[in-house]
Design an enzyme around this catalytic site. Structure first.
Site, short mmCIF file in Angstrom:
data_model
loop_
_atom_site.label_atom_id
_atom_site.label_comp_id
_atom_site.label_asym_id
_atom_site.label_seq_id
_atom_site.Cartn_x
_atom_site.Cartn_y
_atom_site.Cartn_z
N THR A 105 0.85 -1.20 0.00
CA THR A 105 0.00 0.00 0.00
C THR A 105 0.88 1.25 0.00
OG1 THR A 105 -0.12 0.08 2.41
CG2 THR A 105 -1.82 -1.22 1.27
N GLU B 53 -5.51 -2.91 -1.74
CA GLU B 53 -6.09 -4.14 -1.18
C GLU B 53 -7.25 -4.68 -2.01
OE1 GLU B 53 -5.42 -1.36 0.47
OE2 GLU B 53 -4.88 -1.70 2.57
N LYS C 49 -13.81 15.47 14.17
CA LYS C 49 -15.01 15.34 14.97
C LYS C 49 -15.13 16.58 15.86
CE LYS C 49 -17.42 11.16 16.32
NZ LYS C 49 -17.26 9.77 16.72
N TRP D 83 -19.28 14.70 12.83
CA TRP D 83 -18.25 14.58 11.81
C TRP D 83 -18.33 15.71 10.79
CZ3 TRP D 83 -18.44 8.73 10.16
CH2 TRP D 83 -17.77 7.97 11.14
N1 LIG Z 1 -11.66 8.52 -5.70
C1 LIG Z 1 -11.21 8.56 -4.45
N2 LIG Z 1 -11.69 9.48 -3.59
C2 LIG Z 1 -11.23 9.56 -2.33
N3 LIG Z 1 -10.28 8.75 -1.84
C3 LIG Z 1 -9.76 7.81 -2.65
C4 LIG Z 1 -10.20 7.67 -3.98
N4 LIG Z 1 -9.51 6.64 -4.52
C5 LIG Z 1 -8.70 6.18 -3.57
N5 LIG Z 1 -8.82 6.88 -2.44
C6 LIG Z 1 -8.06 6.71 -1.19
O1 LIG Z 1 -6.91 5.93 -1.45
C7 LIG Z 1 -6.89 4.78 -0.59
C8 LIG Z 1 -6.18 3.65 -1.22
O2 LIG Z 1 -4.88 4.04 -1.57
P1 LIG Z 1 -3.62 3.09 -1.57
O3 LIG Z 1 -4.05 1.67 -1.59
O4 LIG Z 1 -2.77 3.58 -2.66
O5 LIG Z 1 -2.84 3.30 -0.21
P2 LIG Z 1 -3.12 4.27 0.99
O6 LIG Z 1 -4.39 3.91 1.64
O7 LIG Z 1 -2.98 5.67 0.48
O8 LIG Z 1 -1.89 3.92 1.93
P3 LIG Z 1 -1.89 3.08 3.31
O9 LIG Z 1 -3.00 2.06 3.22
O10 LIG Z 1 -0.57 2.45 3.34
O11 LIG Z 1 -2.10 4.07 4.37
C9 LIG Z 1 -8.33 4.53 -0.28
O12 LIG Z 1 -8.49 3.80 0.91
C10 LIG Z 1 -8.89 5.95 -0.18
O13 LIG Z 1 -8.64 6.51 1.09
MG LIG Z 2 -4.87 2.18 2.64
#
Ligand SMILES: Nc1ncnc2c1ncn2[C@@H]1O[C@H](COP(=O)(O)OP(=O)(O)OP(=O)(O)O)[C@@H](O)[C@H]1O
Ligand SMILES: [Mg+2]
Ligand SMILES: Nc1ncnc2c1ncn2[C@@H]1O[C@H](COP(=O)(O)OP(=O)(O)OP(=O)(O)O)[C@@H](O)[C@H]1O
Ligand SMILES: [Mg+2]
Lengths: 544, 544
Positions: free
Chosen positions: B185, B329, B438, B443
């Protein structure tokens, strides 16, 4: 070490679950047995299907039991479709137009324990009851109040079946390779053969059928399957519509052109049927100066689609034709004529030429052509040979047969069709192996001859077959049905054919008939046609 | 009794086999490490991938071995992509922008035995060599003639690797649940976590991603993934392009707006990247009065896409925006904003509103929202709660962890995102659980605040976070980076925000910054931002 991803079995219940949860309000409407028109939704189909499944379990039917269903394309058929597979049983679709011996054969061969049947079709099954040893329960697809008089023993009505369930039901679980559906081939070349689809093969087929170069259906589409759900796995449409959350219009039993036109005008964007249906529709449109308000795409397959039909739909009626080739044995899609970039920029006439081919295989299907010795032939658009297929949706072994139908190891399955493939992998079906005409050792495509002949405005239907010839072994002749009994001159027809064929390929004779023999799915039966010609004592003029 | 259909394992090699056989001439072009521009085809990628696979087997690597690949989006990366998985090994994509400690951590955690790296990136890895205990072999993705000076031990060049093979190779076979790829991730909320994709999960994802309401790509599309292949499984594009036989344009390492624009003009019809890339592109287009010649669709995801970006692409530049939400994931697609019939006929402004949501899940993905106690929340577009996901492409357990990440039995996986769902199943991501603000128990969506703030023409980037407050527990403040160092007045920004928010939701303060901290995938790191504010000794005005 295995991948650590979730491993959900590919079950067809996931398709209806998705449709009900994420496209729950999408309309599923159509003609029914009782009234002129019924309306439900994916959520409604889902709820009813759960009751069907629960009631079947309640009656003691489930895992691995074959359940015969003889029904028109109605919203209720969709409930039964998902209900039967959802309870773990095998949905065995029954074609009411089969000869009674064939029906008897397939019901016994499948071992159907329950049969569900439309009220207007009980008559088809009643005479067979004494011969049907495995059927324990009869369900008539109507309400008790509308039950027809019937000799089907202890028949219950559909609403009585549903009343046994409260709908609080979890779909049967199990292996994704569990059997899910059973469909027998059309019986064009012999007795129908059973194809036992698995949950996995049906879900995989629905997925690859939905890809952009195949038959993409979106949630904004309104799909009308004219092709009966009992023909070749319903061309997969009961599954692909759910997967994509499309709306559906079910035409019911009225297969006349006016009846179908009326239903197409209920917002339909995509429809699908065999060429003969569309020949009738085009005639109806022309005679009544009609047009389509919403129709965008027409899937045509099951037999070769004449160029004139493609042209008329696209130029006169603004609906794109999707010419497809498939078989009961292949779930059924084998190839679909969408435009690859190599052909997308061709001129209009050349694009039409492309569309007379059956296109190229989607991901999930693999094809090859070979000579009789099994040597692979080049994709040059010229060499024709046996067409073989393999893939996620292809049969390995016919139901209850001792031996695999596909080649062990490679899994290549001989389609029984003869084809060419061009450098872009576009397939042209030129014949069925059993119908091939071989004159002086050279093949002449009966399908091409037929398509050339029906281009004549007064030819309604044409069949080319080979008849024995003293010198050339076999020579082609054409059997013709004229439009409204017309008998267009032999010379005119042969001149038209001559525009596309070498001289030695032109049929030697034209035989006028009132009708051609058809199979239960509306295909010309060359088997019967040969018998008929023999019966008439026909011989080639030069053999007389 | 099992269904009697063919049972082909879902392996990603079937994708490249299909592309090479049925779409072999489709161009795969792009910038390379050595020269400005290279051209190959699916057939070429296939042939090279076979050599990569064969050479890796020859060197003793194969089934279950992790192979690290640190590469830009180039045609060669596609060869390596299919070569590594094709030999039975695990393709571990490496993001060169990770902090060195993170890189070291993930290479050791994955146990990479081979690492392949672009010539311009050897510098990133050289300092780590002493700490990388598992890496036995280094391959630099260039020709021997162009090898950079490097301290990577015994590094060989890519052409030397290929020279070990003649290409006469059968893909490794095995179970469809075998591991196929590994991606960590982004590390936005903590240390990167490993997701081990299986062959099956990747093929299933490619199939459902290709359905019409998701991101349909046809053989006539020319796809440019701007999103790096090492980010979240490359958004699946390396697989979906092969499955559908699309052409590809690979932009290489130049991620500047002019660099990308030049590549987009090479016939690209569909492209994909995070919002920041497109913010830069829009600025470039405006400043230079440019337009797109062929671009039709832009997939935007990874972070929330501001309305202004969607509007500009669609109204000013004629490219339809596809707003998508996903996670490493989840392979990664979770939901995609296509128009269901319920919204398809809305007015232009309302349709834009819909597009600021992340759309609805395709078949293969199941979603729900719950409160903190795990009770499911209604789909009313108002209730916000934890977003959970499950499906064919969703992780069960992080790589080399003791416990499942998904809930045992139900398989629900907590995304760490907070969302609402509306009656049509359209999802709005309002926050990450860890970034939730919050105030007085209520929220406030940080994502909505940020999107409202960047609508100001002089705001380049905005981050809303909660800071401690004596009375309300926490109150929102906005951190702002101005366009070209601008400092638009606090009142102006807050007034703009106030148009969409209740009074109590409006941030109490605006903090001007030269830049915001970003993660390796270019997302704003709230973790670092909080540290930065603490470092600056920032406290809420009313807490001072
Ligand atoms: N269109 C979108 N709008 C808002 N958030 C998004 C969108 N697409 C993806 N995300 C965000 O990106 C996340 C997924 O990103 P990625 O798997 O690249 O790792 P990360 O969550 O940024 O990193 P880590 O899990 O290691 O903290 C999602 O859980 C969400 O929070
Ligand atoms: Mg993530
Ligand atoms: N577009 C098409 N053009 C030409 N022929 C087609 C086309 N689509 C289907 N067919 C023919 O239909 C056949 C498949 O039909 P189906 O499975 O309904 O049973 P059948 O072959 O007619 O009957 P049986 O196998 O019992 O003889 C194909 O093998 C092919 O011969
Ligand atoms: Mg057949």
């Amino acid at each position: 070490m295995l991948g650590a991803m979730q491993d959900w079995p590919l079950r067809v219940s996931t398709l209806i679950d998705h449709a009900a949860k994420y496209h729950g309000n999408r309309p599923i409407v159509g003609r029914s047995a009782e009234g002129p028109y019924v309306e439900t939704t994916w959520a409604g189909v889902h709820a009813a299907a759960k009751k069907v499944a629960q009631a079947l379990n309640h009656l003691g039917y489930g895992s691995g039991d074959a359940i015969g269903v003889m029904a028109w394309n109605t919203p209720r058929h969709m409930e039964v479709w998902y209900g039967v597979s959802g309870c773990g049983a095998i949905l065995h679709t029954l074609n009411p137009r089969l000869f009674s011996e064939q029906l008897e054969y397939i019901i016994n061969h499948a071992g159907d324990r329950v049969v569900m049947v439309e009220p207007d079709l009980v008559k088809v099954l009643e005479p067979l009851v004494p011969q049907l040893g495995t059927v324990e329960k009869w369900v008539v697809l109507t309400e008790r109040a509308n039950m027809p008089q019937t000799t089907l023993p202890d028949a219950i009505a559909y609403d009585e079946l549903l009343a046994m369930a409260d709908g609080d039901y979890e779909w049967a679980t199990g292996d994704e390779n569990d059997p899910c559906g059973l469909c027998y081939t059309s019986g064009t070349t012999g007795n129908p053969k059973g194809v036992l689809y698995s949950h996995r093969s049906n879900v995989m087929h629905a997925l690859f059928a939905s890809t952009p170069d195949c038959i993409p259906i979106s949630s904004t589409d309104v799909v009308m399957p004219v092709v009966p759900l009992f023909h070749a796995n319903g061309w997969g449409l009961a599954y692909t519509c759910a997967l994509n959350g499309a709306a559906m219009v079910m035409p019911g039993r009225d297969m006349t052109a006016p009846g179908l036109y009326e239903m197409l005008e209920k917002g339909v964007t995509l429809t699908a049927a065999v060429p003969t249906i569309w020949l009738g529709m085009l005639q109806h449109l022309r005679q009544n100066k009609l047009s389509f308000s919403t129709l965008k795409r027409v899937v045509i397959g099951g037999s070769s689609c004449p160029r004139a039909v493609i042209e008329a739909f696209q130029l006169d009626y603004g609906a794109q034709v999707i010419h497809a080739w498939g078989m009961t044995e292949t779930s059924p899609l084998g190839s679909v004529c969408s435009f690859k970039p190599e052909v997308a920029s061709l001129g209009a006439a050349e694009k039409l030429d492309v569309q007379t081919s059956v296109g190229h295989p989607p991901y999930g299907v693999d094809l090859r052509i070979t000579d009789d010795a099994g040597e692979e032939l080049p994709w040059d658009g010229k060499h024709q040979g046996k067409l073989w297929i393999r893939g996620y949706g292809v049969v390995k072994r016919y139901h209850r047969m001792e031996k695999d139908a596909a080649e062990p190891g490679t899994q290549w399955f001989d389609t029984g069709d003869v084809a060419t493939m061009d450098p872009n992998a576009y397939v042209r079906i030129t014949d069925r192996s059993k119908d091939v005409i071989k004159s002086g050792g050279e093949w002449i495509s009966s399908i091409d001859l037929e398509n050339a002949a029906v281009a004549h405005p007064q030819v309604a239907e044409a069949a080319a077959i080979g008849v024995p010839h003293p010198k050339w072994d076999e020579r082609p002749v054409l059997c013709i049905v004229g439009v409204n009994g017309a008998r267009p001159p032999k010379e005119e027809i042969l001149a038209l054919v001559g525009e596309h064929f070498a001289k030695w390929q032109i049929p030697d004779d034209v035989i006028y008939m009132d009708e051609l023999p058809h199979t239960a799915t509306g295909k010309i039966s060359k088997l019967e046609l040969r018998k008929k010609l023999n019966g008439l004592g026909y011989v080639h003029p030069e053999a007389a």
